[in-house]
Design a protein around this motif. Sequence first.
Motif, short mmCIF file in Angstrom:
data_model
loop_
_atom_site.label_atom_id
_atom_site.label_comp_id
_atom_site.label_asym_id
_atom_site.label_seq_id
_atom_site.Cartn_x
_atom_site.Cartn_y
_atom_site.Cartn_z
N LEU A 21 0.83 -1.20 0.00
CA LEU A 21 0.00 0.00 0.00
C LEU A 21 0.87 1.26 0.00
O LEU A 21 0.59 2.22 -0.73
CB LEU A 21 -0.92 0.00 1.22
N ALA A 22 1.92 1.26 0.83
CA ALA A 22 2.80 2.42 0.89
C ALA A 22 3.50 2.64 -0.44
O ALA A 22 3.58 3.78 -0.94
CB ALA A 22 3.84 2.23 2.01
N MET A 23 3.99 1.59 -1.06
CA MET A 23 4.69 1.72 -2.34
C MET A 23 3.73 2.18 -3.44
O MET A 23 4.08 3.03 -4.27
CB MET A 23 5.35 0.40 -2.72
N ALA A 24 2.51 1.64 -3.45
CA ALA A 24 1.52 2.07 -4.44
C ALA A 24 1.17 3.54 -4.25
O ALA A 24 1.01 4.29 -5.22
CB ALA A 24 0.27 1.20 -4.35
N GLY A 25 1.04 3.96 -3.00
CA GLY A 25 0.72 5.35 -2.72
C GLY A 25 1.83 6.29 -3.16
O GLY A 25 1.56 7.37 -3.72
N MET A 26 3.08 5.91 -2.93
CA MET A 26 4.21 6.74 -3.38
C MET A 26 4.21 6.88 -4.89
O MET A 26 4.44 7.97 -5.43
CB MET A 26 5.52 6.12 -2.91
N ARG A 27 3.95 5.79 -5.58
CA ARG A 27 3.89 5.83 -7.04
C ARG A 27 2.74 6.74 -7.51
O ARG A 27 2.91 7.54 -8.45
CB ARG A 27 3.72 4.43 -7.60
N ALA A 28 1.59 6.61 -6.86
CA ALA A 28 0.43 7.43 -7.24
C ALA A 28 0.70 8.91 -7.01
O ALA A 28 0.34 9.76 -7.84
CB ALA A 28 -0.80 6.98 -6.45
N CYS A 29 1.35 9.25 -5.89
CA CYS A 29 1.68 10.65 -5.60
C CYS A 29 2.59 11.22 -6.69
O CYS A 29 2.42 12.37 -7.11
CB CYS A 29 2.35 10.78 -4.24
N ALA A 30 3.56 10.42 -7.13
CA ALA A 30 4.48 10.88 -8.17
C ALA A 30 3.74 11.13 -9.48
O ALA A 30 3.96 12.14 -10.15
CB ALA A 30 5.59 9.85 -8.37
N VAL A 31 2.84 10.22 -9.84
CA VAL A 31 2.08 10.36 -11.09
C VAL A 31 1.17 11.59 -11.03
O VAL A 31 1.11 12.39 -11.97
CB VAL A 31 1.26 9.09 -11.37
N ILE A 32 0.46 11.76 -9.91
CA ILE A 32 -0.45 12.91 -9.77
C ILE A 32 0.34 14.21 -9.79
O ILE A 32 -0.14 15.23 -10.31
CB ILE A 32 -1.27 12.78 -8.47
N THR A 33 1.56 14.21 -9.23
CA THR A 33 2.40 15.41 -9.25
C THR A 33 2.72 15.84 -10.67
O THR A 33 2.68 17.03 -11.00
CB THR A 33 3.70 15.16 -8.47
N VAL A 34 3.03 14.88 -11.53
CA VAL A 34 3.34 15.20 -12.92
C VAL A 34 2.09 15.73 -13.63
O VAL A 34 2.16 16.72 -14.39
CB VAL A 34 3.89 13.96 -13.65
N ILE A 35 0.95 15.10 -13.38
CA ILE A 35 -0.31 15.58 -13.97
C ILE A 35 -0.60 17.01 -13.51
O ILE A 35 -0.97 17.89 -14.30
CB ILE A 35 -1.47 14.64 -13.60
N ASP A 36 -0.39 17.26 -12.21
CA ASP A 36 -0.63 18.59 -11.66
C ASP A 36 0.32 19.62 -12.29
O ASP A 36 -0.07 20.76 -12.55
CB ASP A 36 -0.45 18.56 -10.14
N LEU A 37 1.57 19.21 -12.52
CA LEU A 37 2.54 20.10 -13.17
C LEU A 37 2.02 20.54 -14.54
O LEU A 37 2.09 21.73 -14.88
CB LEU A 37 3.88 19.39 -13.30
N LEU A 38 1.52 19.61 -15.32
CA LEU A 38 0.99 19.94 -16.64
C LEU A 38 -0.23 20.86 -16.54
O LEU A 38 -0.37 21.81 -17.33
CB LEU A 38 0.63 18.66 -17.40
N LEU A 39 -1.09 20.60 -15.56
CA LEU A 39 -2.29 21.42 -15.40
C LEU A 39 -1.95 22.84 -14.97
O LEU A 39 -2.54 23.81 -15.46
CB LEU A 39 -3.23 20.77 -14.38
N VAL A 40 -1.00 22.98 -14.04
CA VAL A 40 -0.61 24.31 -13.60
C VAL A 40 0.06 25.08 -14.74
O VAL A 40 -0.16 26.28 -14.92
CB VAL A 40 0.33 24.23 -12.38
N GLY A 41 0.88 24.37 -15.53
CA GLY A 41 1.47 25.01 -16.70
C GLY A 41 0.41 25.46 -17.69
O GLY A 41 0.50 26.56 -18.26
#
Length: 236
Positions: A21-41
């Motif tokens: 669960l912890a590893m999946a959550g870390m991966r999900a946070c990283a993916v959402i961060t990249v998506i958020d970067l594109l949206l903010v841009g």
Amino acid sequence: MNASLGSSAAGVPAPWPAARLAMAGMRACAVITVIDLLLVGAKYEDRVGWVTHDAPAVAVLGFLAALIELAAPLNTVLVATGILWALTALATAVAFLVWLVRAARNADRLNGRPRRAHGWAIGGWLIPVANLVIPYRVVQGVNAASAAGPGPEPAPVGRWWAALLVTFPLVVAGAVCREGVVGYEIGGQQLRDTRVLAYLLWAVAAAAVWYSAALGRKVVRRITEAQATRTHQSAG
């Protein structure tokens, strides 16, 4: 890997469910961060176009902003993404702490001696200033105790902790800059002047989140694998 799912010598299960669960959550946070970067841009380019009537400096972001606006207001999508990231980060933190407590108990029962055991596995994160050191010592102690003897390569706890210490201020700075754009605190010529700096900051912060998440997954996996290996050896 089947041996990894066994119980420790003292009857405490190897902490694979919490680890996964912890590893999946870390991966999900990283993916959402990249998506958020594109949206903010995309939001940045949208605001520049609206305020200055300039063409987008990054065409793909301008196209993304226009595409999203066809389905829903870009601000709404940004807020939803921020809430999703916060909830995912919270769930990941809970899973990580559950894993750490169980791993610390296992390390004790496998004849290891972590320098900061069960209580500090949670409490160490809550003490201001000291939480810059105590959690690292807890995880490093569990890592050393779990990896005693032959088994998987020790986890990169030092690199992971250094990455976290660098990532946190970058994320905070990125959030402040983001609020200036989304909250309409930056306008006009300042939007033009800070565009490159803002994109660089957000990209570096996203890269830091991705890197620290990758190291975090490696720490969790290697410690759990080391405990599972010793568990299997003890059972044999």
